[in-house]
Write a protein that holds these residues in place. Sequence first.
Motif, PDB file in Angstrom:
ATOM      1  N   ALA A 106      50.391 -15.041  11.878  1.00  0.00           N
ATOM      2  CA  ALA A 106      49.858 -15.945  10.860  1.00  0.00           C
ATOM      3  C   ALA A 106      50.182 -15.459   9.449  1.00  0.00           C
ATOM      4  CB  ALA A 106      48.353 -16.095  11.035  1.00  0.00           C
ATOM      5  N   TYR A 107      50.108 -14.146   9.225  1.00  0.00           N
ATOM      6  CA  TYR A 107      50.406 -13.626   7.892  1.00  0.00           C
ATOM      7  C   TYR A 107      51.857 -13.919   7.515  1.00  0.00           C
ATOM      8  CZ  TYR A 107      51.755 -10.491   4.207  1.00  0.00           C
ATOM      9  OH  TYR A 107      52.265  -9.986   3.060  1.00  0.00           O
ATOM     10  N   PHE A 108      52.784 -13.711   8.440  1.00  0.00           N
ATOM     11  CA  PHE A 108      54.204 -13.981   8.173  1.00  0.00           C
ATOM     12  C   PHE A 108      54.398 -15.450   7.812  1.00  0.00           C
ATOM     13  CE2 PHE A 108      58.394 -15.355   9.483  1.00  0.00           C
ATOM     14  CZ  PHE A 108      59.201 -14.429   8.859  1.00  0.00           C
ATOM     15  N   MET A 109      53.770 -16.322   8.580  1.00  0.00           N
ATOM     16  CA  MET A 109      53.918 -17.756   8.355  1.00  0.00           C
ATOM     17  C   MET A 109      53.377 -18.153   6.977  1.00  0.00           C
ATOM     18  SD  MET A 109      52.283 -20.830  10.609  1.00  0.00           S
ATOM     19  CE  MET A 109      50.620 -20.254  10.348  1.00  0.00           C
ATOM     20  N   ILE A 110      52.211 -17.639   6.616  1.00  0.00           N
ATOM     21  CA  ILE A 110      51.590 -18.018   5.346  1.00  0.00           C
ATOM     22  C   ILE A 110      52.362 -17.432   4.173  1.00  0.00           C
ATOM     23  CG2 ILE A 110      49.513 -17.702   3.946  1.00  0.00           C
ATOM     24  CD1 ILE A 110      47.937 -17.893   6.607  1.00  0.00           C
ATOM     25  N   SER A 111      52.749 -16.171   4.273  1.00  0.00           N
ATOM     26  CA  SER A 111      53.436 -15.546   3.141  1.00  0.00           C
ATOM     27  C   SER A 111      54.818 -16.149   2.916  1.00  0.00           C
ATOM     28  CB  SER A 111      53.540 -14.041   3.347  1.00  0.00           C
ATOM     29  OG  SER A 111      54.381 -13.753   4.438  1.00  0.00           O
ATOM     30  N   ARG A 112      55.504 -16.573   3.978  1.00  0.00           N
ATOM     31  CA  ARG A 112      56.820 -17.175   3.803  1.00  0.00           C
ATOM     32  C   ARG A 112      56.715 -18.614   3.318  1.00  0.00           C
ATOM     33  NH1 ARG A 112      57.150 -12.591   4.190  1.00  0.00           N
ATOM     34  NH2 ARG A 112      58.690 -11.359   5.281  1.00  0.00           N
ATOM     35  N   SER A 113      55.629 -19.294   3.654  1.00  0.00           N
ATOM     36  CA  SER A 113      55.470 -20.688   3.240  1.00  0.00           C
ATOM     37  C   SER A 113      54.874 -20.820   1.848  1.00  0.00           C
ATOM     38  CB  SER A 113      54.581 -21.434   4.222  1.00  0.00           C
ATOM     39  OG  SER A 113      55.152 -21.442   5.500  1.00  0.00           O
ATOM     40  N   LEU A 114      53.896 -20.000   1.529  1.00  0.00           N
ATOM     41  CA  LEU A 114      53.169 -20.150   0.267  1.00  0.00           C
ATOM     42  C   LEU A 114      53.514 -19.094  -0.769  1.00  0.00           C
ATOM     43  CD1 LEU A 114      49.653 -21.006   1.732  1.00  0.00           C
ATOM     44  CD2 LEU A 114      51.424 -22.575   0.949  1.00  0.00           C
ATOM     45  N   GLY A 115      54.239 -18.059  -0.393  1.00  0.00           N
ATOM     46  CA  GLY A 115      54.601 -17.012  -1.339  1.00  0.00           C
ATOM     47  C   GLY A 115      53.819 -15.733  -1.084  1.00  0.00           C
ATOM     48  N   ILE A 167      45.476 -14.107   1.373  1.00  0.00           N
ATOM     49  CA  ILE A 167      45.016 -14.702   2.628  1.00  0.00           C
ATOM     50  C   ILE A 167      45.075 -13.670   3.753  1.00  0.00           C
ATOM     51  CG2 ILE A 167      45.552 -16.473   4.358  1.00  0.00           C
ATOM     52  CD1 ILE A 167      46.380 -18.281   2.029  1.00  0.00           C
ATOM     53  N   GLY A 168      46.062 -12.775   3.705  1.00  0.00           N
ATOM     54  CA  GLY A 168      46.123 -11.702   4.688  1.00  0.00           C
ATOM     55  C   GLY A 168      44.903 -10.798   4.633  1.00  0.00           C
ATOM     56  N   ILE A 184      41.923 -11.745   3.590  1.00  0.00           N
ATOM     57  CA  ILE A 184      40.818 -12.543   4.117  1.00  0.00           C
ATOM     58  C   ILE A 184      40.873 -12.588   5.643  1.00  0.00           C
ATOM     59  CG2 ILE A 184      39.868 -14.884   4.210  1.00  0.00           C
ATOM     60  CD1 ILE A 184      40.714 -15.165   1.261  1.00  0.00           C
ATOM     61  N   LEU A 185      42.091 -12.745   6.199  1.00  0.00           N
ATOM     62  CA  LEU A 185      42.231 -12.735   7.660  1.00  0.00           C
ATOM     63  C   LEU A 185      41.814 -11.394   8.242  1.00  0.00           C
ATOM     64  CD1 LEU A 185      45.632 -14.598   8.131  1.00  0.00           C
ATOM     65  CD2 LEU A 185      43.367 -15.417   8.773  1.00  0.00           C
ATOM     66  N   TYR A 186      42.148 -10.305   7.560  1.00  0.00           N
ATOM     67  CA  TYR A 186      41.752  -8.977   8.021  1.00  0.00           C
ATOM     68  C   TYR A 186      40.231  -8.834   8.023  1.00  0.00           C
ATOM     69  CZ  TYR A 186      40.903  -3.986   7.962  1.00  0.00           C
ATOM     70  OH  TYR A 186      40.419  -2.738   8.214  1.00  0.00           O
ATOM     71  N   LEU A 187      39.599  -9.230   6.920  1.00  0.00           N
ATOM     72  CA  LEU A 187      38.140  -9.142   6.854  1.00  0.00           C
ATOM     73  C   LEU A 187      37.477 -10.053   7.889  1.00  0.00           C
ATOM     74  CD1 LEU A 187      37.585  -8.978   2.992  1.00  0.00           C
ATOM     75  CD2 LEU A 187      37.313  -7.143   4.665  1.00  0.00           C
ATOM     76  N   ALA A 188      38.053 -11.221   8.130  1.00  0.00           N
ATOM     77  CA  ALA A 188      37.514 -12.114   9.150  1.00  0.00           C
ATOM     78  C   ALA A 188      37.582 -11.460  10.520  1.00  0.00           C
ATOM     79  CB  ALA A 188      38.269 -13.437   9.144  1.00  0.00           C
ATOM     80  N   GLN A 189      38.662 -10.754  10.813  1.00  0.00           N
ATOM     81  CA  GLN A 189      38.769 -10.066  12.100  1.00  0.00           C
ATOM     82  C   GLN A 189      37.745  -8.935  12.211  1.00  0.00           C
ATOM     83  OE1 GLN A 189      40.545 -10.676  14.855  1.00  0.00           O
ATOM     84  NE2 GLN A 189      41.271 -12.559  13.929  1.00  0.00           N
TER      85      GLN A 189
END
Length: 142
Positions: free
Chosen positions: A81-90, A97-98, A100-105
Motif C-alpha cells: 500500500a505504501y508503494f502504491m500511495i507514494s507512487r500515485s500521490l508523491g 500516509i505511510g 499513519i498506516l504504521y500507527l494504525a497497525q
Amino acid sequence: GGGGGGSSSSGNQLSTLLGVFVPVTLAIFGVILFLRLGWVVGQAGVLGTVGLFVLGYLVVTLTTLSISAVATNGTVKGGGAYFMISRSLGAEFGGSIGMILYLAQVFATALYVIGFVEALAASFGTSGGAYVQALPNVALVA
C-alpha cells in the motif's frame, strides 16, 4: 529467449468487493467490536448501534473507492500500500500516509492482543493454574 509466455493475470485479480472492501471492513470491525457489541447496544441502543454501523460502512465505502481509484494508476509492487500511495500521490503524501498506516497497525495489533487475552480470560478464567513470576518482588526504597 522469451521465457515469459502469455500473461495470465486473471488468476490474481480481485474485485473491488473482495480485494478492498472486505479486508478494510475486517480491519475496521476487528475483534474488539465483537467483544464489546453488547456494551455498545447497552449504551447507544439498537438504533444508535445500527447508526454506528451505517456510519462505519459509509467510511469503509469511501475508503474503498479512494483505494480503488489510486490502485487503478498501476500495479502494486513490493512495497504494498505504501508503494502504491507514494507512487500515485508523491513522496510527501506517501510518507505521511505511510506513518499513519504504521500507527494504525500498531494500534490494531494492541487491540487484537487485548481481544485475544480477554477471550482467553473469559474461556479459562483468571485464577487457577500455574503462576510464574518473572521478576523478583522487591520494593525500591529511595
